[in-house]
Scaffold this motif. Structure first.
Motif, PDB file in Angstrom:
ATOM      1  N   LEU A  37       0.826  -1.207   0.000  1.00 15.56           N
ATOM      2  CA  LEU A  37       0.000   0.000   0.000  1.00 15.56           C
ATOM      3  C   LEU A  37       0.860   1.256   0.000  1.00 15.56           C
ATOM      4  O   LEU A  37       0.513   2.254  -0.646  1.00 15.56           O
ATOM      5  CB  LEU A  37      -0.946  -0.016   1.194  1.00 15.56           C
ATOM      6  N   ALA A  89      -1.437   4.024  -1.329  1.00 19.24           N
ATOM      7  CA  ALA A  89      -2.800   3.766  -0.852  1.00 19.24           C
ATOM      8  C   ALA A  89      -2.819   3.444   0.636  1.00 19.24           C
ATOM      9  O   ALA A  89      -3.646   2.660   1.095  1.00 19.24           O
ATOM     10  CB  ALA A  89      -3.409   2.617  -1.653  1.00 19.24           C
ATOM     11  N   ASP A 113      -3.925   5.026   3.022  1.00 15.02           N
ATOM     12  CA  ASP A 113      -5.132   5.493   3.706  1.00 15.02           C
ATOM     13  C   ASP A 113      -6.370   4.696   3.320  1.00 15.02           C
ATOM     14  O   ASP A 113      -7.489   5.078   3.669  1.00 15.02           O
ATOM     15  CB  ASP A 113      -5.367   6.970   3.388  1.00 15.02           C
ATOM     16  N   ARG A 114      -6.203   3.560   2.650  1.00 16.71           N
ATOM     17  CA  ARG A 114      -7.353   2.834   2.109  1.00 16.71           C
ATOM     18  C   ARG A 114      -7.797   1.657   2.982  1.00 16.71           C
ATOM     19  O   ARG A 114      -8.475   0.758   2.487  1.00 16.71           O
ATOM     20  CB  ARG A 114      -7.034   2.341   0.701  1.00 16.71           C
ATOM     21  N   PRO A 160     -10.648  -3.129   3.540  1.00 16.93           N
ATOM     22  CA  PRO A 160     -10.389  -2.201   2.428  1.00 16.93           C
ATOM     23  C   PRO A 160     -11.497  -1.160   2.322  1.00 16.93           C
ATOM     24  O   PRO A 160     -12.685  -1.479   2.425  1.00 16.93           O
ATOM     25  CB  PRO A 160     -10.364  -3.117   1.202  1.00 16.93           C
ATOM     26  N   HIS A 161     -11.103   0.093   2.117  1.00 15.29           N
ATOM     27  CA  HIS A 161     -12.057   1.206   2.097  1.00 15.29           C
ATOM     28  C   HIS A 161     -11.692   2.178   0.976  1.00 15.29           C
ATOM     29  O   HIS A 161     -10.528   2.523   0.823  1.00 15.29           O
ATOM     30  CB  HIS A 161     -12.026   1.926   3.456  1.00 15.29           C
ATOM     31  N   PRO A 162     -12.668   2.619   0.170  1.00 18.02           N
ATOM     32  CA  PRO A 162     -14.106   2.319   0.250  1.00 18.02           C
ATOM     33  C   PRO A 162     -14.484   0.990  -0.399  1.00 18.02           C
ATOM     34  O   PRO A 162     -15.626   0.551  -0.278  1.00 18.02           O
ATOM     35  CB  PRO A 162     -14.728   3.484  -0.518  1.00 18.02           C
ATOM     36  N   SER A 163     -13.543   0.357  -1.113  1.00 14.72           N
ATOM     37  CA  SER A 163     -13.816  -0.948  -1.700  1.00 14.72           C
ATOM     38  C   SER A 163     -12.495  -1.678  -1.857  1.00 14.72           C
ATOM     39  O   SER A 163     -11.411  -1.089  -1.728  1.00 14.72           O
ATOM     40  CB  SER A 163     -14.509  -0.813  -3.065  1.00 14.72           C
ATOM     41  N   ALA A 173     -10.619  -0.260  -4.843  1.00 15.21           N
ATOM     42  CA  ALA A 173     -10.117   1.088  -4.573  1.00 15.21           C
ATOM     43  C   ALA A 173      -8.898   1.070  -3.675  1.00 15.21           C
ATOM     44  O   ALA A 173      -8.080   1.994  -3.701  1.00 15.21           O
ATOM     45  CB  ALA A 173     -11.218   1.935  -3.940  1.00 15.21           C
ATOM     46  N   ALA A 174      -8.762   0.035  -2.862  1.00 19.12           N
ATOM     47  CA  ALA A 174      -7.620  -0.060  -1.954  1.00 19.12           C
ATOM     48  C   ALA A 174      -6.427  -0.770  -2.582  1.00 19.12           C
ATOM     49  O   ALA A 174      -5.287  -0.312  -2.474  1.00 19.12           O
ATOM     50  CB  ALA A 174      -8.030  -0.782  -0.669  1.00 19.12           C
ATOM     51  N   PRO A 211      -5.265   1.726  -7.314  1.00 20.91           N
ATOM     52  CA  PRO A 211      -4.029   2.483  -7.096  1.00 20.91           C
ATOM     53  C   PRO A 211      -2.803   1.797  -7.694  1.00 20.91           C
ATOM     54  O   PRO A 211      -1.865   2.469  -8.141  1.00 20.91           O
ATOM     55  CB  PRO A 211      -3.921   2.561  -5.565  1.00 20.91           C
TER      56      PRO A 211
END
Length: 421
Positions: free
Chosen positions: A69, A74, A76-77, A195-198, A201-202, A206
């Motif tokens: 990450l 990423a 912050d995901r 994982p946020h928001p999905s 996306a995490a 990215p």
């Protein structure tokens, strides 16, 4: 010089990201129409929501997850509680409890009635200690007594989720490694993270963006159909859109599923038995105060995940359920959710996702079939959670395998550490 990464699941994406960081030219080929492999998110028309194919949880102390990450920007995901906290409900008697381990490696939480497993004694915790010293040929049921309050109310559901198989039948060595990396290090190492928001996306989007910025090519809907070798090296890759001849310094990371890898590499030994995961998604907001993650005993549902716009349910080791009608599965799962969260019996808009080959079976027999990253071909290495990572089939294991593949190639191709782009 080009490194061909075949497969854009998390193992392939991790390998590609690490190789581009080392200054190598990378081309990623993926048979599907999107990157991510078994970790994917999509807009579901039946729900009118973007959902993940499954509820994938990682832990705060997973080193490969943190490295990956950070590499793709990423960090912050992920979302989750500040410390390890596991809420449970037994549907058979309505009892609820929350296990709250302390951060440090000295587990004083097991002596606290407010933090530990209800009705557990010290001996119940100590009975699990032999797992930390388990041998590769041992099943969990051969190493520890699979009974008692600590097993029933904490470790059985956690190990079922980690191994994706009835724990007593699973590899004790794999379970022991999971415990050494989590429980043995203290709660700071195993706070749950979602994982946020999905999921995409995490972990996926990215990475795709990062590879594009690094100049790596990503080719979707491009299936590898044949590997041609000569004198112990890969000489050509036959893709669905035509052949690619490899240069003297080119190399390959094969990050395909095991059933694909064994077809491409005759003689390769790999896991050949798999377990399913069943996921149910319901378009309704969870009640206020509901825990983000709730472990459930005594029903079909095993873990309930509460998101702002939906409630999702995961059932691991689901081969025995996978052939049942989706409507019946949705009704049974919702009955558990409604009972657990105090909701009405009417079934909201729903979706059931069946991941039929979610992971390899984490048994002693299948563990023996896991290959290492190196192969008989000097310029081809393997990556995937099914390779010999020392962990079950998890996101952490997949990412580690990708980084390991990249390390092997860098040591072989970039001994001086120079940028070869």
């Amino acid at each position: 010089m080009t490194i061909h990464v075949v497969g854009a699941g998390l193992a392939g994406l991790a390998a590609a990201a690490a190789l581009t960081e080392a200054g190598l030219e990378v081309e990623v080929s993926e048979a599907a129409a999107q990157a991510g492999g078994r970790c994917r998110s999509y807009f579901d028309a039946q729900l009118g929501l973007t959902i993940d194919n499954g509820n994938h949880m990682v832990l705060s102390g997973n080193p490969a997850v943190a490295q990956y990450l950070a590499m793709i920007g990423a960090q912050d995901r992920l979302a989750g509680p500040a410390t390890a906290e596991f809420a449970f409900l037994d549907l058979r008697n309505g009892k609820r409890w929350t296990v709250r381990p302390n951060k440090g490696p000295l587990p004083w939480w097991i002596f606290s009635r407010a933090r530990g497993v209800p009705q557990a004694r010290l001996s119940d915790y100590l009975a699990l200690a032999p797992l930390l010293r388990a041998k590769p040929h041992q099943r969990i049921g051969e190493v520890i007594p699979c009974r008692g309050p600590v097993w029933d109310r904490l470790f059985q559901p956690i190990l079922l989720a980690a191994l994706n198989i009835a724990p007593e039948k699973g590899s004790a060595a794999l379970a022991g490694q999971v415990l050494r990396e989590t429980v043995a290090k203290g709660a700071a190492a195993y706070a749950p993270r979602i994982p946020h928001p999905s999921l995409a996306a995490a972990f996926v989007e990215p990475a795709v963006d990062h590879l594009a910025r690094q100049g790596a090519a990503l080719r979707l809907q491009r299936r590898l159909t044949r590997i041609t070798s000569e004198a112990g090296r890969v000489r050509a890759l036959e893709f669905s859109d035509g052949p690619v001849e490899l240069g003297r310094d080119d190399a390959v990371v094969l990050a395909a599923p095991p059933w694909v890898a064994t077809q491409l590499l005759p003689g390769l030994e790999a896991p050949d038995a798999f377990e399913s995961i069943l996921n149910g998604h319901f378009r309704t907001a969870p009640p206020q105060g509901a825990p983000m993650i709730l472990g459930v005993l005594g029903g079909m549902a095993e873990w309930i995940f509460c998101f702002p716009d939906r409630i999702s349910v995961t059932v691991s080791g689901a081969n025995h359920l996978i052939q049942q009608p989706r409507e019946a599965l949705a009704a049974r799962l919702w009955a558990d959710v409604a009972a657990a969260l105090g909701l009405g019996p009417d079934l909201p808009p729903w979706q059931v996702v069946k991941e039929k080959r979610a992971t390899f079976e984490a048994t002693v027999e299948q563990e023996r079939l896991r290959p290492g990253a190196r192969t008989a071909l000097a310029n081809l290495v393997l990556a995937g959670d099914w390779t010999d990572t020392g962990l079950p089939g998890t996101i952490e294991g997949a990412l580690r395998s990708g980084f390991r593949a990249a390390e092997i190639l860098q040591a072989h191709i970039l001994p001086s550490g120079k940028d070869h782009r």
